[in-house]
Design a protein around this motif. Structure first.
Motif, PDB file in Angstrom:
ATOM      1  N   THR A 226       0.848  10.543   9.117  1.00 56.81           N
ATOM      2  CA  THR A 226       1.100  12.221   8.860  1.00 56.81           C
ATOM      3  C   THR A 226       0.779  13.077   9.362  1.00 56.81           C
ATOM      4  OG1 THR A 226       0.657  12.637   6.900  1.00 56.81           O
ATOM      5  CG2 THR A 226       3.045  11.923   7.421  1.00 56.81           C
ATOM      6  N   ALA A 227      -1.334  12.195   9.955  1.00 51.84           N
ATOM      7  CA  ALA A 227      -2.241  13.094  10.311  1.00 51.84           C
ATOM      8  C   ALA A 227      -1.555  13.075  11.580  1.00 51.84           C
ATOM      9  CB  ALA A 227      -3.178  12.960  10.230  1.00 51.84           C
ATOM     10  N   LEU A 228      -1.597  12.272  12.510  1.00 52.31           N
ATOM     11  CA  LEU A 228      -1.165  11.896  13.893  1.00 52.31           C
ATOM     12  C   LEU A 228       0.252  12.949  14.456  1.00 52.31           C
ATOM     13  CD1 LEU A 228      -2.836   9.083  14.044  1.00 52.31           C
ATOM     14  CD2 LEU A 228      -3.836  10.942  14.608  1.00 52.31           C
ATOM     15  N   ASN A 229       0.019  13.576  15.238  1.00 51.99           N
ATOM     16  CA  ASN A 229       0.995  14.207  15.820  1.00 51.99           C
ATOM     17  C   ASN A 229       1.821  13.352  16.531  1.00 51.99           C
ATOM     18  OD1 ASN A 229       3.017  15.401  17.596  1.00 51.99           O
ATOM     19  ND2 ASN A 229       1.583  17.329  17.531  1.00 51.99           N
ATOM     20  N   PRO A 230       2.819  12.821  16.135  1.00 50.73           N
ATOM     21  CA  PRO A 230       4.297  12.128  16.714  1.00 50.73           C
ATOM     22  C   PRO A 230       4.556  11.922  17.852  1.00 50.73           C
ATOM     23  CG  PRO A 230       5.227  13.458  15.219  1.00 50.73           C
ATOM     24  CD  PRO A 230       3.516  13.952  15.074  1.00 50.73           C
ATOM     25  N   SER A 231       4.864  13.460  18.196  1.00 47.55           N
ATOM     26  CA  SER A 231       5.323  13.345  20.089  1.00 47.55           C
ATOM     27  C   SER A 231       4.198  12.938  20.862  1.00 47.55           C
ATOM     28  CB  SER A 231       5.841  14.100  20.397  1.00 47.55           C
ATOM     29  OG  SER A 231       5.264  15.582  19.619  1.00 47.55           O
ATOM     30  N   ILE A 232       3.086  12.804  20.621  1.00 48.58           N
ATOM     31  CA  ILE A 232       1.871  13.093  21.732  1.00 48.58           C
ATOM     32  C   ILE A 232       0.866  11.359  21.612  1.00 48.58           C
ATOM     33  CG2 ILE A 232      -0.534  14.158  22.434  1.00 48.58           C
ATOM     34  CD1 ILE A 232       1.094  16.613  20.912  1.00 48.58           C
ATOM     35  N   LYS A 233       0.475  11.244  23.232  1.00 53.20           N
ATOM     36  CA  LYS A 233      -0.451   9.404  22.715  1.00 53.20           C
ATOM     37  C   LYS A 233      -1.514  10.102  21.715  1.00 53.20           C
ATOM     38  CE  LYS A 233       2.234   8.162  26.712  1.00 53.20           C
ATOM     39  NZ  LYS A 233       2.430   8.960  28.839  1.00 53.20           N
ATOM     40  N   VAL A 234      -1.860   8.924  21.534  1.00 47.88           N
ATOM     41  CA  VAL A 234      -3.198   8.568  20.550  1.00 47.88           C
ATOM     42  C   VAL A 234      -4.281   9.111  22.147  1.00 47.88           C
ATOM     43  CG1 VAL A 234      -2.183   7.648  19.013  1.00 47.88           C
ATOM     44  CG2 VAL A 234      -3.236   6.196  20.517  1.00 47.88           C
ATOM     45  N   GLY A 235      -4.362   8.889  22.737  1.00 53.15           N
ATOM     46  CA  GLY A 235      -5.303   8.699  23.462  1.00 53.15           C
ATOM     47  C   GLY A 235      -5.618  10.490  24.238  1.00 53.15           C
ATOM     48  N   GLU A 236      -4.429  10.901  24.083  1.00 53.15           N
ATOM     49  CA  GLU A 236      -4.831  12.743  24.881  1.00 53.15           C
ATOM     50  C   GLU A 236      -5.121  12.904  22.995  1.00 53.15           C
ATOM     51  OE1 GLU A 236      -1.798  15.390  25.889  1.00 53.15           O
ATOM     52  OE2 GLU A 236      -0.775  13.571  26.224  1.00 53.15           O
ATOM     53  N   GLN A 237      -4.812  12.110  22.118  1.00 52.39           N
ATOM     54  CA  GLN A 237      -4.405  13.387  21.007  1.00 52.39           C
ATOM     55  C   GLN A 237      -6.418  13.427  20.278  1.00 52.39           C
ATOM     56  OE1 GLN A 237      -2.341  13.358  17.388  1.00 52.39           O
ATOM     57  NE2 GLN A 237      -0.564  12.034  18.368  1.00 52.39           N
ATOM     58  N   ILE A 238      -6.898  12.012  20.928  1.00 50.34           N
ATOM     59  CA  ILE A 238      -8.486  11.951  20.893  1.00 50.34           C
ATOM     60  C   ILE A 238      -9.023  13.314  22.485  1.00 50.34           C
ATOM     61  CG2 ILE A 238     -10.580  10.666  21.169  1.00 50.34           C
ATOM     62  CD1 ILE A 238      -8.346   8.757  20.344  1.00 50.34           C
ATOM     63  N   ALA A 239      -8.179  12.559  23.678  1.00 50.53           N
ATOM     64  CA  ALA A 239      -9.054  13.141  24.174  1.00 50.53           C
ATOM     65  C   ALA A 239      -8.823  14.550  24.112  1.00 50.53           C
ATOM     66  CB  ALA A 239      -8.608  12.919  25.794  1.00 50.53           C
ATOM     67  N   GLU A 240      -7.857  15.132  23.538  1.00 50.21           N
ATOM     68  CA  GLU A 240      -8.018  16.873  23.156  1.00 50.21           C
ATOM     69  C   GLU A 240      -9.564  17.512  22.717  1.00 50.21           C
ATOM     70  OE1 GLU A 240      -5.148  17.389  20.497  1.00 50.21           O
ATOM     71  OE2 GLU A 240      -4.385  18.013  21.653  1.00 50.21           O
ATOM     72  N   VAL A 241     -10.407  16.073  21.981  1.00 49.40           N
ATOM     73  CA  VAL A 241     -11.783  17.343  21.146  1.00 49.40           C
ATOM     74  C   VAL A 241     -12.927  16.828  22.454  1.00 49.40           C
ATOM     75  CG1 VAL A 241     -13.286  16.313  20.237  1.00 49.40           C
ATOM     76  CG2 VAL A 241     -10.965  15.607  19.136  1.00 49.40           C
ATOM     77  N   TYR A 242     -12.739  16.500  23.167  1.00 51.34           N
ATOM     78  CA  TYR A 242     -13.533  16.721  24.006  1.00 51.34           C
ATOM     79  C   TYR A 242     -13.342  17.263  25.622  1.00 51.34           C
ATOM     80  CZ  TYR A 242     -15.178  11.279  23.142  1.00 51.34           C
ATOM     81  OH  TYR A 242     -15.884  10.789  22.282  1.00 51.34           O
ATOM     82  N   ARG A 243     -11.851  17.658  25.248  1.00 51.44           N
ATOM     83  CA  ARG A 243     -11.608  18.571  26.626  1.00 51.44           C
ATOM     84  C   ARG A 243     -12.296  20.376  26.074  1.00 51.44           C
ATOM     85  NH1 ARG A 243      -5.588  17.846  26.732  1.00 51.44           N
ATOM     86  NH2 ARG A 243      -5.972  20.106  27.253  1.00 51.44           N
TER      87      ARG A 243
END
Lengths: 301, 314, 681
Positions: C106-123
């Motif tokens: 439940t801690a990961l957003n179900p409608s966003i690809k996991v790569g993008e969720q990690i990439a957000e931190v870098y961005r």
């Protein structure tokens, strides 16, 4: 209260009596908390106030206002005045008296229809939710099909064939509510039946009907209560609309929907004929909805 | 995804068959004799029976349903025995009129309701939230004819800005607003209540979710979190709600079209039901059911397209 | 190394937090102070409701709306997290401080690809553009040892297993090389073998990153393995703190000692050892306690303890305990006596015989076999432990046996009578009962305890008449050590342990012959678990009843069981006497399960790793079902041929292509030190 998990092996229970009191206090406290939540909910209080006003009107209009049927031929379509607070209608009847008395038909039809739907819906919801299987499949398809009809159209169809009487309005609304309430009850049952106390009841050999009524039903009273108040609001809505369309209660009843339908022809010259019944209806349905919302919030907390 | 669409399509078809049979059965059990309605009270019973026989009104119900459904699919919707006109052009024309009115209301109110619902959720527990919630709660409860007469008294009778009864508008935008705005206000009241409540509830749930917590604790900007992480998940259920409202809308139109004397399908249904005009009644109610199921089907597919959990399932 | 010698990354000073509920302030944390050194891992342990998550969330300043910080500071470097500006805070979060939680699903957003969720931190923290950020995300996935990272970045969370999801969370948290990493029960809810993998990963990451770690957990074993220093929370107060080794070897607070003693340790057996439960239960949240919060349950408490709160008494550098009489703690005697009679629970005759049982769900063509051909026997008076990860079919098997589910195939014979169908007579129901996992669920919340028990007496024992029922009810309640005052309450007024006693009493109402216990203690706190296990063991000995005991906790299973069966993907892969199953040679899967247990003993050994994730029961692997993950995979024979049953000399049978002698040799190599029972602390 202090719960001891490994009591002394000797089996002495010295503080038993004190604990009894504790327990009762605890239960009372929980009920008191619900009331406290309701008392502090402005939504609920305002809604309740409105509802009480109209219930009192519905029960006591005979003693509170002049006869809603009394015709004052000298003053037809009279605008609001000290004598006729809300004016008079095309027959010279006092609109104020009719508005107050008009609470009675709507507050008879709507609660009865809701009760009917509640009885049918709870039964159907318990059975389909508990047994699942083909009964449930058929039921779901029927509800889907039913929902494809706007409810008003369904009532129009049925009332046009059964005839227009308050009894038939109660029947129609109650029957239409049945599957809708059943759907709410069913989804509550679906959650409960997976809980292990139901499995435990089956393990000790309880039969289906008893599990539904004695085990599951007491645990889903809260959602049923909320659903009932919401449905009461819809029932008022529907009964008034049917009266307005000429399919429900007939003249000379002081019913608000009917009054608005009759007043339409005089819109240009006697706005008071429609505006006051409309305001009455509006306050009642809003009041019921406020009560429903306050209740829902208090229970959910 | 393909299998999902097929499955939904199958379920929709089953619902439609059930619905159409229910429409037919309900209409046919209406008391009142077709032959008697056509010939009037002074015709002999023999003449009435003969007309009934010619019309096939004395065949068994299922047989009549099959005949009727077959004809309906072929485009032969019969002739109205009351109005003595072809049913198909009549129903389709009225449906078009209603779609103009209903579409007008939907286009105006859906974005507005969603916006206010989201605003309420973002201000959860504050005054703004309470105001929007209470308004929605109250509006949803108001019968359309109540709001209808009030707006007529104010804007048509007292102020004279709009006509008291509405005609089908021309393509002129000014005319559309003039004819459609007043009758669509009561519909918009109810729609606002439903849609804003769902948008609010969905957004609150998404705001409280663990994935929003993750996003906040990643230090992302608030605006970005709301737009990218919250709204996408929170507005999915709202799509379904809007599609279900299509069903409500038609019910509301019955009342509104009667009140405003607008020649739409709602008024047609009411008159057909009270006047025992069976072919018209059956055809128009079936069209409503068709519209409703089509709206639901579309909503399911759109939801699935936006939800990877469904989209990627085989 | 003590804290003072190195730089402090985080310092919590006098943190006092309360939650507002119906106008009342309920205090959940009271004057909690501790610090975490740079690069140090600090473990925070405690039972549910002790306030450990509130501490973790205070560190990130992400408390619920109704939380009120009454006093205290959370110093992160030189600044107070609790008063920092919103901009400062969002600059820190995800960059200098990061968090990994329980339940990655439940801690990961179900409608966003996991790569993008990690990439957000870098961005947002490193100012990278989308493509650079995504490349960095791929790199980070390699660091957390996800295979095929360039494919995984394009996946949605629901396409990944729980273990993979948690790896993604770690990748996200460590992307910016933070100074502080908060881990809130990061492995709770994961299966034992997955948990072990995640813990291995954390250990490895600690060699590459130098973040300070706050590790919050209810599991003492995990904390002792992962952390250098440990703090013990009880009822919102930090009652003991010290280096992990000292604290677990020689605890100086009575609660810490009791907590260590009440856990069944690997190798404990019911016929030799008795668990030492903690009397009483946790004080309710927010209750005002004048003296020591533990005084009510403490064996050495005196008047002084109830009058004034004890300060932290220093014991050794860096080790302190909130106890006036901490010097007496090591001498606290074990409360319970060892079992009197050396149990005579020798099995004579077969009570339950399950023959090739199959349970399939779903319709033809799309079937999932939860139970795929199971044969087991349970002797009279015997306890059969049933072990396996989630999805192995344990619960389905149990439900078929008690008659809550209808098997799809096979036969169940109970005391020589056929009970395969779920339609069975009263006698079979009376003698075959079940205790469920979650007592909150298993007792009807709207019935009083008396009603619940009366109904069972009536239907199972066939006792009619209120007086007779009441008489029996008192006996029944006493047998599970419920007091009469507990009978007239609804379950919600009882603690978890008491509820489970009611549930046990209910299943014993008709003097059953076989009781299925489905994780009966896993929803309870450790301090309560011991009392329930003791009760179950007592009842079994007294009534001569048999148990099928399901648990994911191998130490618990080992403690109560005479024989143990291990399930994998719907089949039994290993079965035999408890000692034999837990000792080599055993099935490679059993070996993996055993090596996944985090223990309190310092110094680990090489853990046995499983490959991949649990295959779907709807499409089980060919040949040996375990071959896709087996660390002792032989080759084609495992893929193509169903393994035979092999018998060892100590009476164990397992399904594998490797014969016992060979397996014994292999497993001895992997585990040079034989498993000894841990010395009692």
């Amino acid at each position: 209260m202090s719960a001891v998990d490994e009591p002394s092996v000797a089996g002495e229970f010295p503080d038993g009596a004190a604990a009894q009191v504790d327990v009762r206090r605890l239960r009372r406290q929980r009920r008191a908390e619900l009331f406290a939540a309701l008392r502090t909910s402005k939504t609920f209080l305002v809604g309740m106030l409105i509802l009480i006003f109209w219930v009192v009107s519905a029960l006591g209009w005979r003693w509170l206002v002049r006869s809603p049927q009394a015709v004052d031929t000298a003053a037809t379509l009279a605008s609001p005045s000290a004598d006729h607070w809300f004016g008079t209608d095309n027959l010279g009847r006092d609109v104020f008296a009719r508005v107050i008395a008009g609470a009675a038909p709507v507050l008879t039809v709507a609660p009865l229809a809701t009760l009917l739907g509640l009885a049918g819906g709870t039964t159907l919801g318990l059975v389909t939710g508990y047994y699942r299987g083909w009964i449930d499949d058929i039921f779901s398809r029927i509800v889907d099909a039913l929902l494809a009809f706007p409810l008003i159209i369904l009532s129009v169809l049925v009332l046009a064939s059964l005839g227009r009487s308050p009894r038939n309005v109660i029947l129609v609304i109650g029957i239409i509510f049945t599957p809708l309430i059943a759907r709410t009850v069913r989804s509550a049952v679906l959650v409960e039946r997976e809980r292990e106390y139901v499995a435990a009841a089956r393990l000790r050999g309880e039969r289906g009907p008893r599990i539904m009524v004695a085990e599951i039903l007491p645990n889903i009273t809260a959602p049923i209560l909320v659903e009932a108040t919401i449905r009461l609001g819809y029932a008022i809505f529907a009964a008034a609309t049917l009266a307005f369309l000429g399919l429900g209660i007939q003249d000379p009843s002081p019913d608000w929907g009917l009054a608005i339908a009759n007043g339409r022809a005089y819109l240009q010259i006697a706005w008071w004929m429609v505006l006051f019944p409309a305001a009455a209806l509006a306050t009642l349905v809003v009041g019921v909805n406020l009560v429903a919302d306050g209740l829902r919030r208090a229970i959910e907390e | 995804m393909g299998r999902y669409v097929l499955r939904r399509l199958g379920l929709t078809a089953i619902t439609l068959v059930l619905t159409s049979f229910a429409v037919f059965a309900a209409a046919e059990v209406l008391p009142g004799d077709v032959g008697r309605t056509i010939l009037g009270p002074y015709a002999s019973q023999q003449q009435v029976d003969q007309v009934n026989h010619q019309l096939g009104a004395d065949d068994p119900l299922v047989q009549r349903y099959v005949t009727w459904a077959g004809n309906f699919i072929r485009g032969d919707w019969g002739e109205s025995p009351i109005q003595h006109v072809e049913v198909r052009p009549l129903v389709l024309d009225r449906l078009k009129n209603s779609l103009i009115l209903g579409g007008f209301a939907l286009i105006l109110i859906v974005p507005f309701s969603v916006f206010l619902g989201v605003i309420a959720a973002l201000n959860y527990g504050r005054t703004l939230d309470r105001v929007i919630s209470i308004a929605g709660l109250s509006f949803v409860a108001l019968p359309e004819f109540v709001v209808g007469v009030v707006v007529i008294v104010i804007f048509a009778v007292k102020l004279g800005w709009f006509p008291t009864s509405s005609q089908v508008p021309s393509a002129n935008p000014v005319d559309i607003v003039r004819q459609c705005l007043l009758p669509s206000i009561p519909l918009m009241f109810v729609l606002f209540g439903y849609i804003s409540r769902m948008a609010r509830a969905g957004t609150i749930e998404a705001l409280r979710s663990n994935y929003t917590r993750t996003a906040v604790l990643k230090g992302l900007p608030r605006r970005y979190i709301i737009l990218r992480h919250v709204l996408r998940n929170s507005l999915l259920p709202t799509i379904t709600v809007v599609s279900v409202q299509v069903g409500y809308l038609v019910g509301g139109l019955v009342v509104i079209e009667t009140l405003f004397n607008y020649p739409g399908i709602g008024q047609l249904i009411l008159n057909a039901a009270t006047g025992h005009d069976l072919p018209t009644l059956e055809a128009s109610v079936l069209m409503i059911a068709l519209l409703y199921t089509a709206a639901n089907f579309t909503a399911d597919i759109v939801t699935a397209l936006l939800n990877p959990r469904v989209r990627l399932a085989t | 190394m003590s804290v003072t010698e190195r730089q402090q990354a985080v310092r919590i000073e006098g943190l006092t937090v309360a939650y507002r509920r119906r106008g009342q302030l309920l205090r959940v944390l009271d004057d909690v102070s501790f610090s975490i050194g740079a690069g140090e891992a600090y473990g925070l342990v405690g039972e549910s409701g002790c306030g450990k998550t509130t501490v973790a969330m205070s560190l990130m300043r992400y408390l619920p709306d109704n939380a009120v910080v009454e006093s205290g500071r959370v110093m992160f470097g030189d600044e107070d997290v609790l008063t920092a500006s919103a901009t400062t805070l969002s600059g820190w979060r995800g960059d200098r401080m990061a968090m990994v939680y329980q339940d990655p699903g439940t801690a990961l957003n179900p409608s966003i690809k996991v790569g993008e969720q990690i990439a957000e931190v870098y961005r947002f923290h490193k100012g990278m553009n989308r493509s650079d950020a995504l490349a960095a995300a791929v790199h980070m996935l390699e660091t957390v040892q996800i295979s095929a990272p360039d494919r995984v970045v394009r996946r949605y969370p629901h396409e990944l297993s729980g273990g993979q999801q948690q790896r993604i969370m770690f990748a996200m948290a460590l992307a910016t090389d933070p100074d502080l990493l908060v881990l809130d029960e990061p492995t709770t809810g994961l299966d034992a073998t997955v948990e072990a993998e995640v813990l291995d990963l954390v250990e490895q990451l600690r060699t590459q990153f130098d973040a300070s770690i706050l590790f919050v957990s209810h599991n003492l074993g995990i904390v002792s393995r992962m952390c250098e220093r440990v703090g013990v929370l009880y009822a919102g107060r930090l009652i003991e703190e010290g280096p992990a080794i000292d604290l677990f070897r020689e605890p100086r607070h009575p609660y810490t000692l009791a907590l260590l003693r009440c856990m069944p340790r690997m190798g404990m057996r019911k016929d030799v050892d008795r668990l030492d439960p903690i009397p009483g239960s946790l004080p309710p949240i927010g209750v005002d306690i004048a003296g020591c919060v533990y005084a009510d349950r403490c064996p050495i408490a005196r008047d002084r303890c109830r009058a004034e709160p004890p300060p932290i008494e220093p014991i050794a550098p860096g080790h302190g305990a909130r106890c006036f009489y901490h010097e007496e703690v090591p001498g606290i005697p074990v409360l319970t006596r060892p079992p009197d009679e050396a149990a005579a629970a020798t099995a004579d005759g077969v009570l339950l015989k399950v023959d090739d049982l199959v349970k399939a769900y779903g319709s033809a063509g799309n079937q999932v076999f939860a139970v795929a051909g199971v044969d087991i026997e349970v002797g009279r008076g015997e306890v059969l432990g049933l072990v396996g990860e989630s999805g192995s079919g344990k619960t389905s098997l149990a439900k078929c046996i008690v008659g809550l589910l209808d098997p799809s195939g096979g036969a169940i014979e109970f005391d020589a009578a056929d009970v395969t169908s779920h339609r069975r007579g009263r006698e079979a129901r009376r003698r075959l009962q079940m205790v469920f996992q979650n007592p909150d669920n298993a007792l009807n919340p709207s019935h009083s305890v008396r009603t619940i028990l009366r109904r069972s007496l009536q239907l199972l024992a066939g006792v009619r008449g209120k007086d007779r029922q009441d008489a029996l009810m008192d006996d029944l309640a006493r047998s599970v050590r419920l007091e009469p005052r507990h009978l007239d309450v609804r379950p919600s007024a009882l603690s978890g342990g008491l509820k489970q006693r009611v549930a046990i009493a209910r299943s014993f109402a008709g003097s059953p012959s076989l009781v299925l216990c489905d994780e009966p203690t896993s929803a309870l706190d450790v301090s309560v678990q011991a009392a329930i296990l003791n009760l179950l063991v007592d009842l079994q000995r007294r009534e001569g009843v048999s148990y099928v005991f399901i648990s994911h906790d191998l130490a618990v299973v080992r403690y109560v069981s005479d024989r143990i069966a291990v399930m994998y993907l719907g089949q039994i892969v290993d079965v035999g006497p408890a000692d034999a199953v837990f000792e080599a040679p055993h099935h490679p899967y059993t070996e993996a399960l055993l090596s996944a247990i985090p223990t309190l003993e310092p110094g680990g050994k090489a853990r046995m790793k499983l490959h991949g994730t649990l295959p779907s029961p709807s499409d089980p692997p060919s040949g040996c079902r375990f071959h896709t993950r087996c660390p002792r995979f032989l080759g084609d024979v495992c893929v193509n041929e169903e393994p035979p049953w092999q018998s060892t000399t100590d009476g164990e049978r397992y399904r594998c292509h490797i014969p016992p002698e060979e397996l014994a040799r292999l497993q001895a190599e992997a585990e040079p030190t034989a498993r000894e029972p841990d010395p009692a602390p």
